[in-house]
Design a protein around this motif. Structure first.
Motif, PDB file in Angstrom:
ATOM      1  N   THR A  98       0.812  -1.216   0.000  1.00 53.83           N
ATOM      2  CA  THR A  98       0.000   0.000   0.000  1.00 53.83           C
ATOM      3  C   THR A  98       0.846   1.268   0.000  1.00 53.83           C
ATOM      4  N   LYS A  99       2.105   1.177   0.407  1.00 58.90           N
ATOM      5  CA  LYS A  99       2.968   2.356   0.409  1.00 58.90           C
ATOM      6  C   LYS A  99       3.899   2.419  -0.798  1.00 58.90           C
ATOM      7  N   ALA A 100       3.848   1.410  -1.651  1.00 51.59           N
ATOM      8  CA  ALA A 100       4.711   1.390  -2.830  1.00 51.59           C
ATOM      9  C   ALA A 100       4.163   2.303  -3.916  1.00 51.59           C
ATOM     10  N   LYS A 101       5.049   2.847  -4.724  1.00 51.53           N
ATOM     11  CA  LYS A 101       4.636   3.630  -5.881  1.00 51.53           C
ATOM     12  C   LYS A 101       4.251   2.723  -7.043  1.00 51.53           C
ATOM     13  N   ARG A 102       4.950   1.580  -7.156  1.00 57.76           N
ATOM     14  CA  ARG A 102       4.698   0.645  -8.256  1.00 57.76           C
ATOM     15  C   ARG A 102       4.428  -0.748  -7.691  1.00 57.76           C
ATOM     16  N   PRO A 103       3.321  -0.917  -6.967  1.00 57.26           N
ATOM     17  CA  PRO A 103       3.074  -2.193  -6.280  1.00 57.26           C
ATOM     18  C   PRO A 103       2.934  -3.382  -7.224  1.00 57.26           C
ATOM     19  N   PHE A 104       2.485  -3.142  -8.457  1.00 51.56           N
ATOM     20  CA  PHE A 104       2.289  -4.264  -9.377  1.00 51.56           C
ATOM     21  C   PHE A 104       3.609  -4.784  -9.945  1.00 51.56           C
ATOM     22  N   PRO A 121      -1.587 -18.038   8.898  1.00 49.86           N
ATOM     23  CA  PRO A 121      -0.820 -17.960   7.655  1.00 49.86           C
ATOM     24  C   PRO A 121      -0.653 -16.497   7.232  1.00 49.86           C
ATOM     25  N   CYS A 122       0.559 -16.135   6.861  1.00 50.62           N
ATOM     26  CA  CYS A 122       0.865 -14.736   6.552  1.00 50.62           C
ATOM     27  C   CYS A 122      -0.008 -14.206   5.422  1.00 50.62           C
ATOM     28  N   LEU A 123      -0.120 -14.952   4.335  1.00 49.51           N
ATOM     29  CA  LEU A 123      -0.853 -14.458   3.171  1.00 49.51           C
ATOM     30  C   LEU A 123      -2.353 -14.379   3.440  1.00 49.51           C
ATOM     31  N   ASP A 124      -2.921 -15.389   4.109  1.00 48.03           N
ATOM     32  CA  ASP A 124      -4.355 -15.373   4.404  1.00 48.03           C
ATOM     33  C   ASP A 124      -4.717 -14.182   5.290  1.00 48.03           C
ATOM     34  N   LYS A 125      -3.902 -13.943   6.294  1.00 49.16           N
ATOM     35  CA  LYS A 125      -4.169 -12.829   7.202  1.00 49.16           C
ATOM     36  C   LYS A 125      -4.002 -11.489   6.484  1.00 49.16           C
ATOM     37  N   TYR A 126      -3.026 -11.417   5.592  1.00 47.45           N
ATOM     38  CA  TYR A 126      -2.849 -10.210   4.779  1.00 47.45           C
ATOM     39  C   TYR A 126      -4.116  -9.917   3.974  1.00 47.45           C
ATOM     40  N   CYS A 127      -4.703 -10.955   3.358  1.00 42.70           N
ATOM     41  CA  CYS A 127      -5.918 -10.766   2.571  1.00 42.70           C
ATOM     42  C   CYS A 127      -7.061 -10.249   3.439  1.00 42.70           C
ATOM     43  N   GLU A 128      -7.152 -10.749   4.672  1.00 40.85           N
ATOM     44  CA  GLU A 128      -8.182 -10.254   5.585  1.00 40.85           C
ATOM     45  C   GLU A 128      -7.954  -8.778   5.909  1.00 40.85           C
ATOM     46  N   MET A 129      -6.707  -8.413   6.114  1.00 41.19           N
ATOM     47  CA  MET A 129      -6.391  -7.022   6.442  1.00 41.19           C
ATOM     48  C   MET A 129      -6.676  -6.104   5.259  1.00 41.19           C
ATOM     49  N   GLY A 145      -6.576  -0.131  -0.261  1.00 43.47           N
ATOM     50  CA  GLY A 145      -7.097  -1.484  -0.226  1.00 43.47           C
ATOM     51  C   GLY A 145      -7.123  -2.178  -1.561  1.00 43.47           C
ATOM     52  N   GLY A 146      -6.681  -1.517  -2.607  1.00 43.68           N
ATOM     53  CA  GLY A 146      -6.577  -2.172  -3.900  1.00 43.68           C
ATOM     54  C   GLY A 146      -7.791  -1.987  -4.784  1.00 43.68           C
ATOM     55  N   PRO A 147      -7.680  -2.430  -6.019  1.00 45.90           N
ATOM     56  CA  PRO A 147      -8.801  -2.310  -6.963  1.00 45.90           C
ATOM     57  C   PRO A 147     -10.075  -2.926  -6.390  1.00 45.90           C
ATOM     58  N   ALA A 148     -11.205  -2.243  -6.575  1.00 43.89           N
ATOM     59  CA  ALA A 148     -12.453  -2.638  -5.933  1.00 43.89           C
ATOM     60  C   ALA A 148     -12.883  -4.051  -6.295  1.00 43.89           C
ATOM     61  N   GLY A 149     -12.569  -4.513  -7.516  1.00 40.83           N
ATOM     62  CA  GLY A 149     -13.004  -5.836  -7.935  1.00 40.83           C
ATOM     63  C   GLY A 149     -12.059  -6.953  -7.570  1.00 40.83           C
ATOM     64  N   ASP A 150     -10.965  -6.625  -6.890  1.00 34.70           N
ATOM     65  CA  ASP A 150      -9.942  -7.620  -6.570  1.00 34.70           C
ATOM     66  C   ASP A 150     -10.154  -8.108  -5.140  1.00 34.70           C
ATOM     67  N   ALA A 151     -10.427  -9.409  -4.979  1.00 30.01           N
ATOM     68  CA  ALA A 151     -10.709  -9.947  -3.640  1.00 30.01           C
ATOM     69  C   ALA A 151      -9.522  -9.774  -2.703  1.00 30.01           C
ATOM     70  N   CYS A 152      -8.310  -9.946  -3.224  1.00 28.30           N
ATOM     71  CA  CYS A 152      -7.100  -9.770  -2.406  1.00 28.30           C
ATOM     72  C   CYS A 152      -5.998  -9.206  -3.295  1.00 28.30           C
ATOM     73  N   PRO A 153      -5.873  -7.882  -3.365  1.00 32.02           N
ATOM     74  CA  PRO A 153      -4.894  -7.272  -4.254  1.00 32.02           C
ATOM     75  C   PRO A 153      -3.483  -7.796  -4.025  1.00 32.02           C
ATOM     76  N   LYS A 155      -2.217 -10.657  -4.275  1.00 30.47           N
ATOM     77  CA  LYS A 155      -2.039 -12.013  -3.741  1.00 30.47           C
ATOM     78  C   LYS A 155      -1.190 -12.863  -4.666  1.00 30.47           C
ATOM     79  N   ASP A 156      -1.384 -12.726  -5.971  1.00 34.15           N
ATOM     80  CA  ASP A 156      -0.641 -13.539  -6.932  1.00 34.15           C
ATOM     81  C   ASP A 156       0.819 -13.118  -7.057  1.00 34.15           C
ATOM     82  N   GLN A 157       1.180 -12.028  -6.396  1.00 29.58           N
ATOM     83  CA  GLN A 157       2.576 -11.564  -6.436  1.00 29.58           C
ATOM     84  C   GLN A 157       3.367 -12.044  -5.218  1.00 29.58           C
ATOM     85  N   VAL A 158       2.723 -12.815  -4.355  1.00 31.51           N
ATOM     86  CA  VAL A 158       3.361 -13.308  -3.137  1.00 31.51           C
ATOM     87  C   VAL A 158       3.529 -14.820  -3.234  1.00 31.51           C
ATOM     88  N   PHE A 159       4.754 -15.290  -3.065  1.00 29.16           N
ATOM     89  CA  PHE A 159       5.054 -16.723  -3.076  1.00 29.16           C
ATOM     90  C   PHE A 159       5.393 -17.150  -1.648  1.00 29.16           C
TER      91      PHE A 159
END
Length: 375
Positions: A98-104, A121-129, A145-153, A155-159
Motif C-alpha cells: 500500500t505504500k509502494a509507488k509501483r506495487p504491481f 498464515p501470513c498471506l491469508d491474514k494479509y488478505c483479511e487485512m 485497499g486495492g482495486p475494488a473488484g480484486d478480492a485480495c490485491p 495475492k498472486d505476487q506473493v510466493f
C-alpha cells in the motif's frame, strides 16, 4: 549526536566516530565525535591525486539487457523475507504494497516458518487485512485497499514457501531456502539479473513510495555492484528527519566471538549519497541488483548459526566484486519493540539435534532459530 552544532548543515556529510568521553576511557585519544566525509575520496584510497581514482564498475549499454542504465522501467523488485512465527508478517505485506509507488512490479518470497495449528498464515491474514482496509476506505487505488473488484490485491505476487517451525534451523538456513527459490525462479525466467532484489525481515514498515526511493538511492551509488545494507532504524522514526540532519544508521562495528559478528551501528548525517562501507553487511536490509543474489547466494550449509552469518555474506560479496554501502536515507524501518516482545518467538529452549550429535540452546527469534551448540 556528537559535539557538533545540529543547526549546521555540512554540504559533504559527516560520520560519527564515537563519544569522545567513552573513547577516552577506553584509551583512545584521537578520532571522536563527527568528522567530515568527502565522497570523492571513496575511489582514491584517501589520496588527493586524481590519477589515483579507481571508481566502481558502471553499467554499460551492452550489459543492460535492453534496459535503461538507471531507474527500474522494465525491471521488477523482488522482496526476500524469512518469517519465523511472526504475527507481524501480514502487516508487513500490507504496508509494503500500500505504500509502494509501483506495487504491481513487486514480487515477494516469504519463507514462512509456522506451526499450522497455532499460527495465522501470513498471506491469508494479509488478505483479511486488505479486505478490512477496503471496507474502511471504500477501496479504489492500491493505497486504499486495492482495486475494488480484486478480492485480495497482489495475492498472486506473493510466493509462500512453508516449512514447519519445528524444522527451522537458523537464519542462513532460512535465507538459503529463499536463495534456492530465487535460483529456481531465475531458471524459469521469472527473475532477471537486471531486476532489483531486497532482503529484509517480516516485521517492517515503509516510507511512502519506498520502492521508487530505494532504486533512486541505489542509482546514486553509480556502481552496478553496489549492495545497500544497514541495521535499519526503528519504526518510531517513520517520516522523521532525525535530529534535523538526516541521521542514518552506519554499520561499522564488529566483535569477535567464536565467529565475527556484525555488532552495531554508529551514525552518519547529511550524506549526499550512499557511503561506501565494505565488509560490514546487515541481514535486516540488503538491496542490490538480482545478479548479486544469483552470484552470491546465502550459504545454506550453516544450520543454527547466528554469530558469523552477516560477516560470511559480507566477505563473499566482497570477494565476488560487490561493494557494500550505507544507505544515506531511511525508507525501510524495523519494528524492534513489536518483534522482540512476542512470547512465542523470544525465548530459550533446549533441543537435541541428532544429525549433529549435539545439544544446543535455541534462541527463538522472529526470523530464525539461533542455536548455541554445547556438548
Amino acid at each position: 549526536m556528537g559535539n557538533e552544532d545540529n543547526n549546521k548543515d555540512p554540504p559533504i556529510g559527516q560520520i560519527f566516530l564515537g563519544n569522545p568521553i567513552n573513547l577516552k576511557k577506553a584509551g583512545y585519544t584521537e578520532g571522536s565525535g563527527n568528522v567530515d566525509y568527502i565522497p570523492e575520496f571513496e575511489c582514491t584510497g584517501g589520496s588527493t591525486n586524481p590519477a589515483d581514482k579507481q571508481c566502481p564498475y558502471q553499467l554499460r549499454t551492452p550489459d543492460a539487457m535492453g534496459l535503461g542504465l538507471t531507474g527500474w522501467d522494465g525491471r521488477l523488485l523482488h522482496i526476500n523475507m524469512p518469517s519465523y512465527r511472526d504475527p507481524l508478517c501480514p502487516r508487513t505485506l500490507l504496508k509494503l504494497f500500500t505504500k509502494a509507488k509501483r506495487p504491481f512490479d513487486i514480487r515477494v518470497r516469504v519463507l514462512q516458518q509456522n506451526i499450522p495449528e497455532e499460527d495465522d498464515p501470513c498471506l491469508d491474514k494479509y488478505c483479511e487485512m486488505m479486505a478490512d482496509l477496503r471496507k474502511e476506505t471504500g477501496g479504489g487505488d492500491t493505497s486504499k485497499g486495492g482495486p475494488a473488484g480484486d478480492a485480495c490485491p497482489h495475492k498472486d505476487q506473493v510466493f509462500i514457501h512453508h516449512i514447519n517451525a519445528k524444522e527451522a534451523a537458523g537464519p542462513t538456513y532460512a535465507r538459503g531456502l529463499i536463495g534456492q527459490d530465487i535460483r529456481e525462479a531465475y531458471e524459469k525466467k521469472e527473475i532477471s539479473p537486471q531486476d532489483f532484489c531486497m532482503s529484509t525481515d517480516s516485521h517492517m514498515d515503509f516510507e511512502p513510495h519506498w520502492d521508487d526511493k530505494m532504486v533512486e538511492m541505489w542509482d546514486l551509488a553509480a556502481n552496478e555492484y553496489a549492495v545497500l545494507s544497514t541495521y535499519v532504524a526503528n519504526i518510531d522514526q517513520l517520516g522523521e528527519n532525525l535530529n534535523g540532519v538526516h541521521e542514518v544508521p552506519h554499520l561499522c562495528m564488529v566483535i569477535f566471538t567464536s565467529q565475527v559478528r556484525t555488532h552495531a551501528t554508529k551514525c552518519a548525517r547529511n550524506l549526499p549519497k550512499p557511503k561506501l562501507t565494505n565488509a560490514v553487511w546487515g541481514a535486516g536490509l540488503s538491496f542490490s541488483k538480482c545478479h548479486a543474489e544469483l552470484k552470491v547466494p546465502v550459504d545454506p550449509h550453516t544450520p543454527g548459526i547466528f554469530d558469523g552469518e552477516e560477516f560470511n555474506r559480507a566477505a563473499r560479496f566482497w570477494t565476488y566484486g560487490y561493494d557494500i554501502y550505507t544507505p544515506h536515507r531511511v525508507y525501510v524501518l524495523h519494528d524492534y519493540p513489536g518483534s522482540q516482545h512476542n512470547p512465542k518467538t523470544s525465548k530459550f529452549i533446549i533441543l537435541h539435534i541428532p544429525e549433529y550429535n549435539n545439544t544446543c540452546t535455541i534462541y527463538a527469534h522472529l526470523t530464525y532459530l539461533s542455536c548455541l551448540f554445547h556438548t
